[in-house]
Design a protein around this motif. Structure first.
Motif, PDB file in Angstrom:
ATOM      1  N   LEU A 161      -5.931  -5.050  -7.588  1.00  0.00           N
ATOM      2  CA  LEU A 161      -5.136  -3.731  -7.602  1.00  0.00           C
ATOM      3  C   LEU A 161      -6.401  -2.836  -7.629  1.00  0.00           C
ATOM      4  O   LEU A 161      -7.349  -2.456  -8.350  1.00  0.00           O
ATOM      5  N   PHE A 162      -6.224  -1.895  -6.193  1.00  0.00           N
ATOM      6  CA  PHE A 162      -7.324  -0.934  -6.170  1.00  0.00           C
ATOM      7  C   PHE A 162      -6.313   0.547  -6.059  1.00  0.00           C
ATOM      8  O   PHE A 162      -5.365   0.656  -5.692  1.00  0.00           O
ATOM      9  N   ILE A 163      -7.172   1.426  -6.907  1.00  0.00           N
ATOM     10  CA  ILE A 163      -6.276   2.725  -7.247  1.00  0.00           C
ATOM     11  C   ILE A 163      -7.511   3.672  -6.668  1.00  0.00           C
ATOM     12  O   ILE A 163      -8.590   3.635  -7.328  1.00  0.00           O
ATOM     13  N   GLU A 164      -7.207   4.694  -5.853  1.00  0.00           N
ATOM     14  CA  GLU A 164      -7.855   5.759  -5.335  1.00  0.00           C
ATOM     15  C   GLU A 164      -7.533   7.017  -5.685  1.00  0.00           C
ATOM     16  O   GLU A 164      -6.163   7.278  -5.370  1.00  0.00           O
ATOM     17  N   ASN A 165      -8.079   7.812  -6.603  1.00  0.00           N
ATOM     18  CA  ASN A 165      -7.511   9.114  -7.039  1.00  0.00           C
ATOM     19  C   ASN A 165      -8.494  10.131  -6.802  1.00  0.00           C
ATOM     20  O   ASN A 165      -9.717  10.260  -7.087  1.00  0.00           O
ATOM     21  N   ASN A 166      -8.341  11.130  -5.788  1.00  0.00           N
ATOM     22  CA  ASN A 166      -8.931  12.246  -5.443  1.00  0.00           C
ATOM     23  C   ASN A 166      -8.162  13.619  -5.420  1.00  0.00           C
ATOM     24  O   ASN A 166      -6.794  13.323  -5.506  1.00  0.00           O
ATOM     25  N   LEU A 198       2.720   2.793 -14.794  1.00  0.00           N
ATOM     26  CA  LEU A 198       1.544   1.945 -14.514  1.00  0.00           C
ATOM     27  C   LEU A 198       0.880   1.026 -15.356  1.00  0.00           C
ATOM     28  O   LEU A 198       0.166   0.142 -14.993  1.00  0.00           O
ATOM     29  N   THR A 199       0.959   1.555 -16.713  1.00  0.00           N
ATOM     30  CA  THR A 199       0.208   0.723 -17.756  1.00  0.00           C
ATOM     31  C   THR A 199       1.080  -0.757 -17.876  1.00  0.00           C
ATOM     32  O   THR A 199       0.241  -1.736 -17.882  1.00  0.00           O
ATOM     33  N   ASN A 200       2.269  -0.592 -17.669  1.00  0.00           N
ATOM     34  CA  ASN A 200       3.293  -1.892 -17.593  1.00  0.00           C
ATOM     35  C   ASN A 200       2.761  -2.740 -16.436  1.00  0.00           C
ATOM     36  O   ASN A 200       2.903  -4.015 -16.989  1.00  0.00           O
ATOM     37  N   THR A 201       2.512  -2.149 -15.571  1.00  0.00           N
ATOM     38  CA  THR A 201       2.351  -3.135 -14.241  1.00  0.00           C
ATOM     39  C   THR A 201       1.070  -3.536 -14.514  1.00  0.00           C
ATOM     40  O   THR A 201       1.019  -4.742 -13.844  1.00  0.00           O
ATOM     41  N   ARG A 202      -0.032  -2.949 -14.739  1.00  0.00           N
ATOM     42  CA  ARG A 202      -1.177  -3.571 -14.963  1.00  0.00           C
ATOM     43  C   ARG A 202      -1.166  -4.859 -15.916  1.00  0.00           C
ATOM     44  O   ARG A 202      -1.748  -5.815 -15.908  1.00  0.00           O
ATOM     45  N   LYS A 203      -0.517  -4.668 -17.085  1.00  0.00           N
ATOM     46  CA  LYS A 203      -0.481  -5.613 -17.919  1.00  0.00           C
ATOM     47  C   LYS A 203       0.445  -6.907 -17.271  1.00  0.00           C
ATOM     48  O   LYS A 203      -0.062  -8.079 -17.653  1.00  0.00           O
ATOM     49  N   ARG A 204       1.506  -6.475 -16.614  1.00  0.00           N
ATOM     50  CA  ARG A 204       2.310  -7.697 -16.022  1.00  0.00           C
ATOM     51  C   ARG A 204       1.535  -8.495 -15.114  1.00  0.00           C
ATOM     52  O   ARG A 204       1.527  -9.691 -14.964  1.00  0.00           O
ATOM     53  N   LEU A 205       0.813  -7.500 -14.321  1.00  0.00           N
ATOM     54  CA  LEU A 205       0.071  -8.382 -13.368  1.00  0.00           C
ATOM     55  C   LEU A 205      -1.149  -9.285 -13.935  1.00  0.00           C
ATOM     56  O   LEU A 205      -1.380 -10.394 -13.401  1.00  0.00           O
ATOM     57  N   LEU A 208      -2.458  -3.086  -3.735  1.00  0.00           N
ATOM     58  CA  LEU A 208      -1.927  -4.138  -4.160  1.00  0.00           C
ATOM     59  C   LEU A 208      -2.143  -5.500  -3.239  1.00  0.00           C
ATOM     60  O   LEU A 208      -1.093  -5.744  -2.506  1.00  0.00           O
ATOM     61  N   THR A 209      -2.750  -6.440  -3.483  1.00  0.00           N
ATOM     62  CA  THR A 209      -2.949  -7.504  -2.855  1.00  0.00           C
ATOM     63  C   THR A 209      -2.587  -8.824  -3.888  1.00  0.00           C
ATOM     64  O   THR A 209      -3.043  -8.859  -4.987  1.00  0.00           O
ATOM     65  N   LEU A 210      -1.546  -9.597  -3.513  1.00  0.00           N
ATOM     66  CA  LEU A 210      -0.881 -10.554  -4.539  1.00  0.00           C
ATOM     67  C   LEU A 210      -0.674 -11.818  -3.740  1.00  0.00           C
ATOM     68  O   LEU A 210      -0.176 -11.868  -2.723  1.00  0.00           O
ATOM     69  N   LYS A 211      -1.217 -12.820  -4.539  1.00  0.00           N
ATOM     70  CA  LYS A 211      -0.830 -14.139  -3.985  1.00  0.00           C
ATOM     71  C   LYS A 211       0.522 -14.735  -4.496  1.00  0.00           C
ATOM     72  O   LYS A 211       0.844 -14.576  -5.551  1.00  0.00           O
ATOM     73  N   LEU A 212       1.336 -15.108  -3.475  1.00  0.00           N
ATOM     74  CA  LEU A 212       2.771 -15.464  -3.598  1.00  0.00           C
ATOM     75  C   LEU A 212       2.816 -16.971  -3.878  1.00  0.00           C
ATOM     76  O   LEU A 212       1.865 -17.743  -3.330  1.00  0.00           O
ATOM     77  N   GLU A 216       0.816  -1.179   0.091  1.00  0.00           N
ATOM     78  CA  GLU A 216       0.057   0.128   0.129  1.00  0.00           C
ATOM     79  C   GLU A 216       0.849   1.255  -0.104  1.00  0.00           C
ATOM     80  O   GLU A 216       2.167   1.197   0.757  1.00  0.00           O
ATOM     81  N   ILE A 217       0.556   2.223  -0.860  1.00  0.00           N
ATOM     82  CA  ILE A 217       1.266   3.487  -0.673  1.00  0.00           C
ATOM     83  C   ILE A 217       0.210   4.541  -1.123  1.00  0.00           C
ATOM     84  O   ILE A 217      -0.556   4.308  -2.052  1.00  0.00           O
ATOM     85  N   SER A 218       0.478   5.813  -0.472  1.00  0.00           N
ATOM     86  CA  SER A 218      -0.582   6.697  -0.739  1.00  0.00           C
ATOM     87  C   SER A 218       0.580   8.062  -0.592  1.00  0.00           C
ATOM     88  O   SER A 218       1.306   8.095  -0.034  1.00  0.00           O
ATOM     89  N   ASN A 219       0.011   9.228  -1.376  1.00  0.00           N
ATOM     90  CA  ASN A 219       0.786  10.280  -1.416  1.00  0.00           C
ATOM     91  C   ASN A 219      -0.246  11.490  -1.249  1.00  0.00           C
ATOM     92  O   ASN A 219      -1.309  11.671  -1.943  1.00  0.00           O
TER      93      ASN A 219
END
Length: 265
Positions: free
Chosen positions: A247-252, A230-237, A260-264, A210-213
């Motif tokens: 993948l949850f993204i909140e933009n306000n 970001l586009t690259n990361t979505r494709k790779r996921l 990002l939650t990911l099964k390892l 998790e990261i927020s700024n």
């Protein structure tokens, strides 16, 4: 004088067919019902191999498409690695130079962090999967180096326990675009005090990142250029972790948040 030549047909199916034609005439021979009787056995004979060939062609085409997508993503990851060198390296070296002039002991720490990062991007991450703790250390080093540039005018935290990550693997530089974007956008606003809060944790074979700024209005005339990250990361996921990630993204207007939650493994 006429010579009569007799043609003897030994092929039984052909012989029976000609006898039917002679006996019933062309009209009955080529009637829909009779043609259907002939066509159905032929169809049952040729349909299985044709269907098999069609399925194999579809599989080959799909495999070729996935291979091309993977190759394109690998090229983008290589480009992402190379992107670290120009702007980030330039800023970091400037910081180290400034600190060394002042004989600040922090300069040696920055050199160590930079060395670890460069080793990771040049050598350790050149595989499909890397140890998770190395990926976490890479992100921590990046945050440490960028924090120096921000100085006291920022609240920057990255909570991560690398000891809990032993034994896990992950695709390299998967989360780096999120971290890079957080620093890029929080620093480019007019907010008096920017902040970046990040965390990385593993529990029950599941990674939660998790990261927020902070966000604010951009200075007049200034634009923040976007990248392929970001586009690259979505494709790779989607390609590497199908049905194994969220993948949850909140933009306000006030902040930007990524979870990002990911099964390892």
């Amino acid at each position: 004088m006429y010579v009569v030549t007799f043609l003897e047909i030994t092929d039984v199916p052909v012989k029976e067919f000609l006898e039917r034609v002679v006996g019933s005439g062309w009209k009955d021979t080529f009637s829909p019902n009779h043609l259907l009787k002939i066509f159905f056995p032929v169809l049952m004979t040729i349909a299985p191999p044709m269907s098999l060939k069609l399925v194999l062609d579809i599989i080959r085409t799909t495999t070729r498409t996935l291979r091309l997508e993977r190759d394109n993503l690998n090229l983008e990851v290589d480009f992402l690695r190379s992107q670290l060198n120009p702007h980030f390296l330039f800023n970091t070296l400037n910081n180290i130079y400034s600190l060394s002039i002042r004989n600040d002991a922090l300069a040696s720490d920055l050199i160590m962090h930079l060395s670890e990062m460069m080793r990771y991007t040049l050598y350790d991450s050149n595989t499909e999967m890397v140890p998770l703790h190395l990926e976490a250390e890479f992100l921590k080093n990046y945050v440490e180096l960028e924090s120096v540039r921000y100085g006291k005018n920022a609240s920057i935290h990255f909570d991560c326990d690398t000891e809990k990550m032993d034994g896990y693997q992950i695709a390299p530089l998967l989360m780096f675009p999120f971290v890079e974007n957080a620093f890029k956008y929080s620093h480019s606003t007019t907010a008096d005090k920017c902040w970046i809060h990040a965390s990385m944790d593993v529990s029950d074979n599941q990674l939660r990142f998790e990261i927020s700024n902070s966000k604010g209005e951009l200075p007049e005339g200034k634009k923040v250029s976007g990248g392929i990250g970001l586009t690259n990361t979505r494709k790779r996921l989607i390609l590497l972790y199908p049905d194994q990630h969220i993948l949850f993204i909140e933009n306000n207007p006030e902040y930007y948040k990524v979870v990002l939650t990911l099964k390892l493994n």
